[in-house]
Design an enzyme around this catalytic site. Structure first.
Site, short mmCIF file in Angstrom:
data_model
loop_
_atom_site.label_atom_id
_atom_site.label_comp_id
_atom_site.label_asym_id
_atom_site.label_seq_id
_atom_site.Cartn_x
_atom_site.Cartn_y
_atom_site.Cartn_z
N GLY A 70 0.79 -1.21 0.00
CA GLY A 70 0.00 0.00 0.00
C GLY A 70 0.82 1.27 0.00
CB THR A 71 3.91 2.27 1.80
OG1 THR A 71 3.37 2.14 3.12
CG2 THR A 71 4.88 3.45 1.78
CD GLN A 179 -6.50 -1.34 8.12
OE1 GLN A 179 -7.24 -2.28 8.42
NE2 GLN A 179 -5.22 -1.33 8.43
CB ALA A 200 -1.54 -9.26 -0.29
CG HIS A 201 0.29 -6.99 5.08
ND1 HIS A 201 0.30 -6.56 6.39
CD2 HIS A 201 0.52 -5.89 4.33
CE1 HIS A 201 0.53 -5.26 6.41
NE2 HIS A 201 0.67 -4.83 5.17
CB THR A 237 12.13 -9.31 -11.87
OG1 THR A 237 13.15 -9.08 -12.84
CG2 THR A 237 11.60 -10.72 -12.02
CB CYS A 330 2.10 12.42 24.70
SG CYS A 330 3.72 12.64 25.42
#
Length: 381
Positions: A70-71, A179, A200-201, A237, A330
């Protein structure tokens, strides 16, 4: 010790069928760009995967471009839209995934774009009226980038409404759908969104593989130069075994979507009921406690405990075998906290710990009971 994995928004367990398909694929070692039979075998499988994914999205196979995840897909789309399509203004929100936020911030710092943020309501939803005001701001070419399902608080936006509004002003539309692809049905012919990103993950496939949906004749050219792979849009590839794994995970997700969605939604609903019953004062961040307005895969809760207890919260849960994620404020001075929650929580709630629990078909109500009991022990200690 019981092991409970409730961090499925971070990554999911790889489905056994996916592992088996990938193991078989590793025996096919030809380079997909080679013209001999070894290469053609691999190339055929890649194109079959592309057609399969396109079928479930009602897209054209040429609109599916395989990436490392995705990134990369987000980066490719945003950076190339600025370079190739004349985008001078990007409209986004302050609660996007960092794959989007850091990219647009860098483009702004380099003075390549004007960066505008749409206002959010108290739950983290984009203000549609303000979005229209931003779209009317000037005559510059604009790209709207808003994620369909927020990865921390689970809010679902009305992406169709946003796309149609943006098109009224001739703007391009991109969405980080990491998501939601694999969890919701998609029909890219139903509304004119230009770009999507997937990994995919997030739906029981392997890590290191995803894809970009890039509308046909978009005008984008490659971000990674080299060979002519992926219709010339992504040189290198192809990761053949990962693509095969992605296809198998995608097929399983959509062939079993309604059944698995109903099951996971039941787990989330049970979690909401039990935590409300056992831990008075718990709050749900964003719309994550609302089954209608958020994804069925996660909740993000603000717990009524002291800052001292909060510092060791995840450690104590991990010691009990429970995996989850902090989406919190925080706590120690060295932790910058969640950029998402910073935008929507009160100063008082920012002092309390918030935790994201995310679910899959591998979870059970027994997992929920065990987790709620562990949380209750921590709160009451």
């Amino acid at each position: 010790m019981k092991q409970v994995y409730l961090d499925n928004a971070a990554t999911t367990q790889v489905h056994p069928n996916v592992i088996a398909k990938m193991q078989d694929a590793l025996a096919i070692y030809g380079n997909p760009s080679s013209t001999h039979s070894f290469g053609r075998t691999a190339k055929t499988a890649i194109e079959s995967a592309r057609k399969t994914i396109a079928k479930y999205m009602n897209a054209q196979p040429s609109e599916i471009i395989f990436t490392s995840g995705g990134t990369e897909a987000d980066n490719m789309i945003i950076r190339c839209a600025v370079r190739d399509l004349g985008v001078k203004t990007i409209i986004t929100s302050r609660i996007e995934h960092h794959a989007v936020l850091h990219t647009v911030e860098e483009l702004e710092q380099k003075e390549l774009i004007q960066l505008l943020y749409v206002d959010l309501d108290a739950f983290g939803n984009p203000d549609i009226t303000h979005l229209e005001t931003l779209l009317q701001k000037d005559d510059s070419k604009k790209l709207v980038s808003l994620m369909h399902v927020n990865n921390e608080i689970g809010n679902k936006i009305n992406l169709e409404e946003i796309t149609l509004l943006a098109k009224k002003y001739d703007a391009l539309v991109h969405s980080d759908t990491v998501q939601s692809l694999g969890h919701y049905n998609w029909d890219v012919k139903a509304f004119p969104i230009d770009f999507l990103a997937a990994a995919a993950h997030k739906f029981h496939g392997p890590k290191g593989i995803g894809f970009a949906f890039i509308r046909k004749n978009s005008g984008l050219s490659c971000m990674i130069s080299g060979g002519s792979q992926e219709r010339g849009l992504r040189a290198g590839t192809e990761s053949f075994h990962n693509i095969v794994g992605l296809e198998e995970a995608f097929v399983h997700a959509y062939e079993n979507l309604e059944e698995e969605k109903k099951y996971v939604e039941g787990i989330k609903s049970y979690f909401i009921d039990q935590i409300n019953k056992e831990i008075p004062g718990v709050k749900f961040n964003g719309h994550s406690g609302n089954l209608e307005k958020s994804t069925y895969t996660l909740v993000n809760v603000c717990l009524p405990i002291t800052e001292e207890k909060a510092m060791l919260l995840l450690f104590n849960l991990d010691m009990k075998g429970i995996a989850c994620s902090k989406g919190s404020a925080c706590q120690s001075g060295s932790d910058a906290g969640s950029h998402v929650l910073t935008q929507i929580l009160s100063a008082e709630d920012m002092k309390k710990p918030s935790v994201r629990f995310s679910f899959s078909t591998y979870n059970t109500k027994e997992d929920v009971d065990y987790t709620i009991a562990a949380l209750k022990d921590i709160v009451e200690a």
